[in-house]
Design a protein around this motif. Sequence first.
Motif, short mmCIF file in Angstrom:
data_model
loop_
_atom_site.label_atom_id
_atom_site.label_comp_id
_atom_site.label_asym_id
_atom_site.label_seq_id
_atom_site.Cartn_x
_atom_site.Cartn_y
_atom_site.Cartn_z
N ILE A 88 0.84 -1.19 0.00
CA ILE A 88 0.00 0.00 0.00
C ILE A 88 0.88 1.24 0.00
CG2 ILE A 88 -1.84 1.18 1.26
CD1 ILE A 88 -2.27 -1.74 2.54
N SER A 89 0.45 2.24 -0.76
CA SER A 89 1.26 3.44 -0.91
C SER A 89 1.39 4.21 0.40
CB SER A 89 0.66 4.36 -1.98
OG SER A 89 -0.54 4.96 -1.52
N TYR A 90 2.51 4.92 0.53
CA TYR A 90 2.70 5.77 1.70
C TYR A 90 1.64 6.86 1.75
CZ TYR A 90 4.87 8.95 5.03
OH TYR A 90 5.10 9.77 6.12
N GLU A 91 1.27 7.39 0.59
CA GLU A 91 0.24 8.43 0.53
C GLU A 91 -1.06 7.95 1.16
OE1 GLU A 91 -2.26 11.02 -2.82
OE2 GLU A 91 -1.12 9.23 -3.41
N ALA A 92 -1.46 6.72 0.83
CA ALA A 92 -2.72 6.18 1.37
C ALA A 92 -2.63 5.99 2.88
CB ALA A 92 -3.06 4.86 0.69
N LEU A 93 -1.51 5.47 3.34
CA LEU A 93 -1.35 5.25 4.78
C LEU A 93 -1.23 6.57 5.54
CD1 LEU A 93 1.04 2.16 4.77
CD2 LEU A 93 -1.46 2.20 4.94
N LYS A 94 -0.58 7.54 4.92
CA LYS A 94 -0.48 8.86 5.54
C LYS A 94 -1.86 9.50 5.69
CE LYS A 94 2.02 12.50 6.91
NZ LYS A 94 1.04 13.60 6.96
N PHE A 95 -2.75 9.25 4.73
CA PHE A 95 -4.12 9.76 4.82
C PHE A 95 -4.79 9.21 6.07
CE2 PHE A 95 -8.68 9.36 3.82
CZ PHE A 95 -8.99 10.68 3.51
N LEU A 96 -4.61 7.91 6.35
CA LEU A 96 -5.18 7.33 7.56
C LEU A 96 -4.58 7.97 8.81
CD1 LEU A 96 -5.23 3.50 6.71
CD2 LEU A 96 -7.13 5.13 6.57
N SER A 97 -3.28 8.16 8.80
CA SER A 97 -2.62 8.77 9.95
C SER A 97 -3.13 10.18 10.20
CB SER A 97 -1.11 8.78 9.72
OG SER A 97 -0.44 9.43 10.77
N ASP A 98 -3.29 10.94 9.13
CA ASP A 98 -3.78 12.31 9.25
C ASP A 98 -5.21 12.36 9.78
OD1 ASP A 98 -1.36 13.22 8.32
OD2 ASP A 98 -2.06 13.59 6.27
N LYS A 99 -5.96 11.27 9.56
CA LYS A 99 -7.33 11.17 10.05
C LYS A 99 -7.39 10.68 11.50
CE LYS A 99 -9.96 12.34 6.52
NZ LYS A 99 -11.08 13.32 6.63
N GLY A 100 -6.22 10.42 12.09
CA GLY A 100 -6.19 9.99 13.47
C GLY A 100 -6.51 8.53 13.69
N VAL A 101 -6.33 7.71 12.66
CA VAL A 101 -6.68 6.29 12.75
C VAL A 101 -5.76 5.56 13.72
CG1 VAL A 101 -6.63 4.12 11.46
CG2 VAL A 101 -7.78 6.12 10.50
N LYS A 102 -6.38 4.79 14.62
CA LYS A 102 -5.67 3.90 15.54
C LYS A 102 -6.34 2.53 15.44
CE LYS A 102 -3.18 7.30 17.28
NZ LYS A 102 -1.71 7.40 17.05
N ALA A 103 -5.68 1.60 14.79
CA ALA A 103 -6.29 0.30 14.52
C ALA A 103 -6.00 -0.70 15.65
CB ALA A 103 -5.79 -0.26 13.19
N ASP A 104 -7.05 -1.33 16.14
CA ASP A 104 -6.90 -2.39 17.14
C ASP A 104 -6.64 -3.74 16.47
OD1 ASP A 104 -7.82 -1.03 19.82
OD2 ASP A 104 -9.24 -0.37 18.28
N VAL A 105 -7.16 -3.89 15.25
CA VAL A 105 -6.96 -5.11 14.47
C VAL A 105 -6.66 -4.71 13.03
CG1 VAL A 105 -8.03 -7.22 13.57
CG2 VAL A 105 -8.52 -6.48 15.91
N VAL A 106 -5.66 -5.37 12.43
CA VAL A 106 -5.37 -5.21 11.01
C VAL A 106 -5.42 -6.60 10.36
CG1 VAL A 106 -3.73 -4.45 9.26
CG2 VAL A 106 -3.85 -3.25 11.45
N ALA A 107 -6.15 -6.70 9.25
CA ALA A 107 -6.20 -7.94 8.48
C ALA A 107 -5.48 -7.72 7.16
CB ALA A 107 -7.63 -8.38 8.25
N PHE A 108 -4.37 -8.43 6.96
CA PHE A 108 -3.54 -8.27 5.77
C PHE A 108 -3.87 -9.31 4.71
CE2 PHE A 108 -0.76 -6.64 9.17
CZ PHE A 108 -0.27 -5.47 8.62
N ASP A 109 -3.88 -8.88 3.45
CA ASP A 109 -3.83 -9.82 2.34
C ASP A 109 -2.49 -10.54 2.42
OD1 ASP A 109 -2.82 -10.63 -0.37
OD2 ASP A 109 -4.74 -9.85 -1.05
N CYS A 110 -2.55 -11.87 2.54
CA CYS A 110 -1.32 -12.68 2.56
C CYS A 110 -1.50 -13.85 1.58
CB CYS A 110 -1.03 -13.18 3.97
SG CYS A 110 0.66 -13.81 4.20
N THR A 111 -1.95 -13.52 0.40
CA THR A 111 -2.28 -14.52 -0.61
C THR A 111 -1.14 -15.49 -0.84
OG1 THR A 111 -3.74 -12.92 -1.71
CG2 THR A 111 -2.99 -14.79 -3.03
N PHE A 112 0.09 -14.99 -0.92
CA PHE A 112 1.23 -15.81 -1.32
C PHE A 112 1.99 -16.41 -0.14
CE2 PHE A 112 1.09 -12.43 -4.76
CZ PHE A 112 0.34 -13.20 -5.63
N ILE A 113 1.60 -16.09 1.07
CA ILE A 113 2.19 -16.60 2.32
C ILE A 113 3.71 -16.42 2.32
CG2 ILE A 113 2.26 -18.49 3.98
CD1 ILE A 113 -0.33 -19.56 2.78
N ASN A 114 4.50 -17.47 2.04
CA ASN A 114 5.96 -17.39 2.16
C ASN A 114 6.64 -16.73 0.97
OD1 ASN A 114 6.35 -18.85 4.74
ND2 ASN A 114 5.47 -20.56 3.61
#
Length: 278
Positions: free
Chosen positions: A182-208
């Motif tokens: 995910i782009s830094y720009e997109a994550l910075k948008f969340l940070s600027d909105k004050g987002v504090k995540a208790d749970v994050v679910a990641f796409d891990c399609t390829f695992i290893n």
Amino acid sequence: MEIKFLGTGAAEGVPSIFCKCKYCQAIREAGASEYRSRTQVLIDGILSVDFPPEGYVNSLKFGHNLADLKYLLVTHSHMDHFYAHDFILRGYKYAEFEEPKLNIYGNNEVFAVFNECTAREMKPEVRPNIQFNVISPYVDFQMGEYRVITIPAQHSTTEDALLFYIEKDKKGYLHLHDTGRISYEALKFLSDKGVKADVVAFDCTFINHTAGNVSRHMGIEDNMIVKAKLYDLGIIDRNTDLIITHFSHHANPCRANLAEVEKKYSVKAAYDGMTVFI
């Protein structure tokens, strides 16, 4: 919030629908405890993130009633995330329910797929029971008791695939699939909105397997790169639950392999029916 991972497989399911590879063969032999349906997350029994072909079967298997569904957030238009045909049954002689409308939120392509898939069989008595809301990246809006923030996924060149932050009562869930890094720009948008995540679910399609910068999906090393950005931006902290999901049959998504990944990377591998409370 109650967050239930109803489906944890990629588009083809696990075992893959038409496959006889060594992993699919082994999983079929191991039985139902290793099976994974296509991705769906249910929050508080009333909010679904995506709606795969197994949506109805999931409701029977895990004991919820789709008549209670008030909100549906759709990441993108691909069949495994939005099986629109079932919505022709929400009313008329097919269904009685208390909640008058189901609110669906998705991009323009999702709306087009909804119209295409329901055009032949949608009864005029059913259509008013469904409200479609077109949304785009970088939007912060209220959906009943939920605050929702959208950011762009790295997944499609033909539509604005979306990722979601969902918050209620100051508790937050960050839904990060289907997507590559995910782009830094997109994550910075969340940070600027004050987002504090208790749970994050990641796409891990390829695992290893490490997918790299340009892929439409991620593996665990890609997840760790995104995790570091989230931590640096203050979106997560050491108490945040990190969950991996959306596994491909090619990546050996058996529980034994995933247990090794959990141990090495301090994450939790979702399985069909897994529930998390925050």
